[in-house]
Design a protein around this motif. Structure first.
Motif, PDB file in Angstrom:
ATOM      1  N   THR A   1       0.826  -1.210   0.000  1.00  0.00           N
ATOM      2  CA  THR A   1       0.000   0.000   0.000  1.00  0.00           C
ATOM      3  C   THR A   1       0.856   1.254   0.000  1.00  0.00           C
ATOM      4  O   THR A   1       0.580   2.213  -0.733  1.00  0.00           O
ATOM      5  CB  THR A   1      -0.938   0.003   1.221  1.00  0.00           C
ATOM      6  N   LEU A   2       1.922   1.257   0.817  1.00  0.00           N
ATOM      7  CA  LEU A   2       2.802   2.424   0.903  1.00  0.00           C
ATOM      8  C   LEU A   2       3.509   2.678  -0.421  1.00  0.00           C
ATOM      9  O   LEU A   2       3.454   3.795  -0.969  1.00  0.00           O
ATOM     10  CB  LEU A   2       3.826   2.204   2.012  1.00  0.00           C
ATOM     11  N   PHE A   3       4.184   1.661  -0.957  1.00  0.00           N
ATOM     12  CA  PHE A   3       4.911   1.831  -2.217  1.00  0.00           C
ATOM     13  C   PHE A   3       3.943   2.127  -3.365  1.00  0.00           C
ATOM     14  O   PHE A   3       4.268   2.903  -4.271  1.00  0.00           O
ATOM     15  CB  PHE A   3       5.731   0.583  -2.534  1.00  0.00           C
ATOM     16  N   GLY A   4       2.758   1.512  -3.325  1.00  0.00           N
ATOM     17  CA  GLY A   4       1.772   1.774  -4.367  1.00  0.00           C
ATOM     18  C   GLY A   4       1.290   3.204  -4.352  1.00  0.00           C
ATOM     19  O   GLY A   4       1.147   3.836  -5.408  1.00  0.00           O
TER      20      GLY A   4
ATOM     21  N   LEU B   1       4.351   3.127 -14.264  1.00  0.00           N
ATOM     22  CA  LEU B   1       4.636   3.315 -12.844  1.00  0.00           C
ATOM     23  C   LEU B   1       3.353   3.619 -12.078  1.00  0.00           C
ATOM     24  O   LEU B   1       3.098   3.034 -11.010  1.00  0.00           O
ATOM     25  CB  LEU B   1       5.644   4.461 -12.685  1.00  0.00           C
ATOM     26  N   GLU B   2       2.536   4.495 -12.623  1.00  0.00           N
ATOM     27  CA  GLU B   2       1.273   4.834 -11.966  1.00  0.00           C
ATOM     28  C   GLU B   2       0.333   3.626 -11.935  1.00  0.00           C
ATOM     29  O   GLU B   2      -0.310   3.342 -10.909  1.00  0.00           O
ATOM     30  CB  GLU B   2       0.603   5.994 -12.706  1.00  0.00           C
ATOM     31  N   GLN B   3       0.255   2.887 -13.032  1.00  0.00           N
ATOM     32  CA  GLN B   3      -0.633   1.730 -13.100  1.00  0.00           C
ATOM     33  C   GLN B   3      -0.206   0.641 -12.117  1.00  0.00           C
ATOM     34  O   GLN B   3      -1.051   0.029 -11.440  1.00  0.00           O
ATOM     35  CB  GLN B   3      -0.648   1.173 -14.525  1.00  0.00           C
ATOM     36  N   MET B   4       1.087   0.373 -12.014  1.00  0.00           N
ATOM     37  CA  MET B   4       1.566  -0.611 -11.050  1.00  0.00           C
ATOM     38  C   MET B   4       1.275  -0.156  -9.625  1.00  0.00           C
ATOM     39  O   MET B   4       0.986  -0.969  -8.737  1.00  0.00           O
ATOM     40  CB  MET B   4       3.069  -0.854 -11.221  1.00  0.00           C
ATOM     41  N   GLY B   5       1.334   1.154  -9.384  1.00  0.00           N
ATOM     42  CA  GLY B   5       0.998   1.671  -8.065  1.00  0.00           C
ATOM     43  C   GLY B   5      -0.450   1.390  -7.706  1.00  0.00           C
ATOM     44  O   GLY B   5      -0.763   0.994  -6.569  1.00  0.00           O
ATOM     45  N   MET B   6      -1.355   1.558  -8.676  1.00  0.00           N
ATOM     46  CA  MET B   6      -2.765   1.270  -8.404  1.00  0.00           C
ATOM     47  C   MET B   6      -2.998  -0.200  -8.111  1.00  0.00           C
ATOM     48  O   MET B   6      -3.766  -0.560  -7.205  1.00  0.00           O
ATOM     49  CB  MET B   6      -3.624   1.726  -9.594  1.00  0.00           C
ATOM     50  N   ILE B   7      -2.326  -1.076  -8.862  1.00  0.00           N
ATOM     51  CA  ILE B   7      -2.478  -2.508  -8.618  1.00  0.00           C
ATOM     52  C   ILE B   7      -1.913  -2.871  -7.247  1.00  0.00           C
ATOM     53  O   ILE B   7      -2.495  -3.681  -6.510  1.00  0.00           O
ATOM     54  CB  ILE B   7      -1.793  -3.310  -9.727  1.00  0.00           C
ATOM     55  N   ALA B   8      -0.770  -2.258  -6.885  1.00  0.00           N
ATOM     56  CA  ALA B   8      -0.174  -2.529  -5.579  1.00  0.00           C
ATOM     57  C   ALA B   8      -1.111  -2.093  -4.450  1.00  0.00           C
ATOM     58  O   ALA B   8      -1.240  -2.790  -3.433  1.00  0.00           O
ATOM     59  CB  ALA B   8       1.173  -1.816  -5.458  1.00  0.00           C
ATOM     60  N   ILE B   9      -1.767  -0.954  -4.602  1.00  0.00           N
ATOM     61  CA  ILE B   9      -2.730  -0.504  -3.593  1.00  0.00           C
ATOM     62  C   ILE B   9      -3.870  -1.503  -3.472  1.00  0.00           C
ATOM     63  O   ILE B   9      -4.278  -1.874  -2.362  1.00  0.00           O
ATOM     64  CB  ILE B   9      -3.264   0.895  -3.951  1.00  0.00           C
ATOM     65  N   ALA B  10      -4.401  -1.942  -4.603  1.00  0.00           N
ATOM     66  CA  ALA B  10      -5.517  -2.894  -4.585  1.00  0.00           C
ATOM     67  C   ALA B  10      -5.116  -4.201  -3.910  1.00  0.00           C
ATOM     68  O   ALA B  10      -5.883  -4.773  -3.131  1.00  0.00           O
ATOM     69  CB  ALA B  10      -6.003  -3.147  -6.003  1.00  0.00           C
TER      70      ALA B  10
END
Length: 450
Positions: A268-271, A297-306
């Motif tokens: 969640t933090l890195f995302g 980078l932004e898209q991977m961040g959203m997936i990481a948050i999810a």
């Protein structure tokens, strides 16, 4: 031989096919290899079809199909790309491409953390060699930066894996000690402090290969300098597979309740950091492929948050986001590479008013950018809405940050696509800054054509 072993024959067939370049000639060789990769895709669909249509979806068949779908599109795009770059030797290109594809298949299908790590490290070497193949100073610098940073990060991950193996060596199971199912069954035998330290090292180490902030500095350079068909595999497949490897690990090793830096917290933090940095970076990009890299980078961040909030809805949203992003981003890298060749530049300031030329390519590019911007009814709009819905209950701060980031992304991408279709340098803002202004030196690379 099982289906996975047969899938392994796919990359072998590509290497063998490249050996007949002198006999088949250059153009015919590219068609034969692309056809072979398409046959492998059909075999994958045949073997995994029962899993895909069942109600109990599993990550592995979906990831395998996604990997081979993008590999097939990359193989067919390579036919055009090699024709546009006659100085590139097909045999050298296809050997590197096949090894890279093999590593992706292994990452997607591996049930073992250690094997996944080996495959991820191998993918670094194979894709780095393909970047070096471009032969420019910028490509050499990007490849060196990519290999060094990714390998240092993965070395940290390896230390974490060694800690886990040492804690479970009493089982005397060899490689299978680090199977995800075995880790899930025996994680309580691992001391909590070892679990916590290994989680930080593995999530941060493999997160370096995902390109999550603050480990992302290699990503824009590598993606922008790689051959366009390879950029499609890098961004569309490899990043997502590495992120799913992290997800498999953190769901296997459960930290004590209330642990501050659990694997889900780190995701969640890195995302969140990746979504913020990626969306803001889109505003200042001057290179067409670096624009796509920061979007990844932004898209991977959203997936990481999810994945980090770990609810049934968020996991479904992450899966859809992963698949939609792979399809859209790989297509955009192919189209962006061909536009760069047609206009002899990757500079966004020069890729303007393009609507009158190569209309099919421009339409494909425009639809892809609109999908990244979250325009309904394109797929990413639906998966992003699901992520926001998953954040609605109990994650107010994350919801606000992601909503603002999506708005910034929409504004940045719409600005770029409108200027490319109808505008000039001063479509919205007069270009009054001198050539040595701060804006001109942010993220500007050479105009080497990829």
């Amino acid at each position: 031989m099982d289906s996975l072993g047969l899938l392994g024959l796919g990359p072998v067939g590509v290497i063998v096919g490249s050996m007949f370049e002198r006999v088949l000639q250059r153009r015919r060789t590219t068609y034969v290899i692309a056809t072979w990769v398409s046959v492998v895709l059909l075999f994958t669909l045949y073997t995994e079809w029962s899993f895909l249509i069942s109600r109990h979806w599993h990550w592995m068949p979906i990831l395998l199909v996604m990997t081979n779908v993008i590999a097939t599109t990359s193989a067919w795009d390579s036919v055009i790309w090699l024709h546009e770059h006659p100085k590139i030797t097909p045999q050298h290109y296809y050997i590197g491409w096949a090894l890279f594809w093999a590593s992706l298949i292994l990452i997607a299908s591996s049930p073992n953390l250690a094997v996944s790590w080996v495959a991820i490290e191998f993918s670094t070497l194979a894709s780095g060699a393909l970047i070096i193949l471009m032969g420019s100073h910028q490509a050499l610098e990007a490849a060196w930066k990519y290999i060094v940073i990714a390998s240092v990060g993965l070395a940290l991950g390896l230390i974490g894996i060694i800690f886990l193996y040492a804690a479970l060596q009493f089982q005397d199971l060899g490689w299978t000690t680090l199977n995800y199912t075995n880790l899930a069954h025996h994680y309580r035998a691992i001391p909590p402090i070892v679990r916590a330290l290994a989680t930080i090292l593995i999530v941060s180490g493999i997160g370096t290969k995902v390109g999550l902030v603050p480990f992302h500095t290699w990503l824009p350079d590598a993606h922008s300098e790689a051959p366009s068909p390879v950029s499609g595999l890098l961004s569309g497949v490899l990043l997502g597979l590495c992120l799913i490897t992290i997800e498999r690990f953190v769901t296997s090793i459960i930290l004590p309740e209330g642990a501050f830096l659990s694997g889900f917290h780190l995701l969640t933090l890195f995302g969140t950091l990746s979504v913020m940095v990626g969306s803001l970076a889109l505003l200042v990009q001057r290179d067409v492929k670096r624009l796509l890299a920061y979007s990844s980078l932004e898209q991977m961040g959203m997936i990481a948050i999810a994945l980090g909030i770990d609810t049934p809805l968020s996991r479904l949203a992450a899966l859809l986001q992963l698949v939609f992003h792979a399809l859209v981003k790989s297509t955009l890298f192919y189209a962006g590479g061909h536009l760069s060749v047609i206009y002899h530049t990757k500079d966004l300031d020069k890729l303007v008013n393009i609507r009158q030329t190569h209309k099919p390519l421009v339409i494909l590019w425009t639809l892809g950018i609109l999908a990244l911007a979250g325009i309904p009814p394109l797929g990413l709009a639906y998966s992003e809405w699901l992520i926001l819905a998953a954040l609605w209950n109990g994650y107010t701060v994350l919801l606000i940050i992601m909503a603002i980031s999506l708005l910034i992304t929409f504004m940045a991408l719409m600005y770029h696509v409108l200027r490319q279709l109808w505008g000039s340098h001063d479509l919205f803002f007069p270009k009054v800054a001198p050539s040595n202004s701060v804006v001109d030196v942010i993220d500007v690379k050479g105009d080497s054509v990829l």
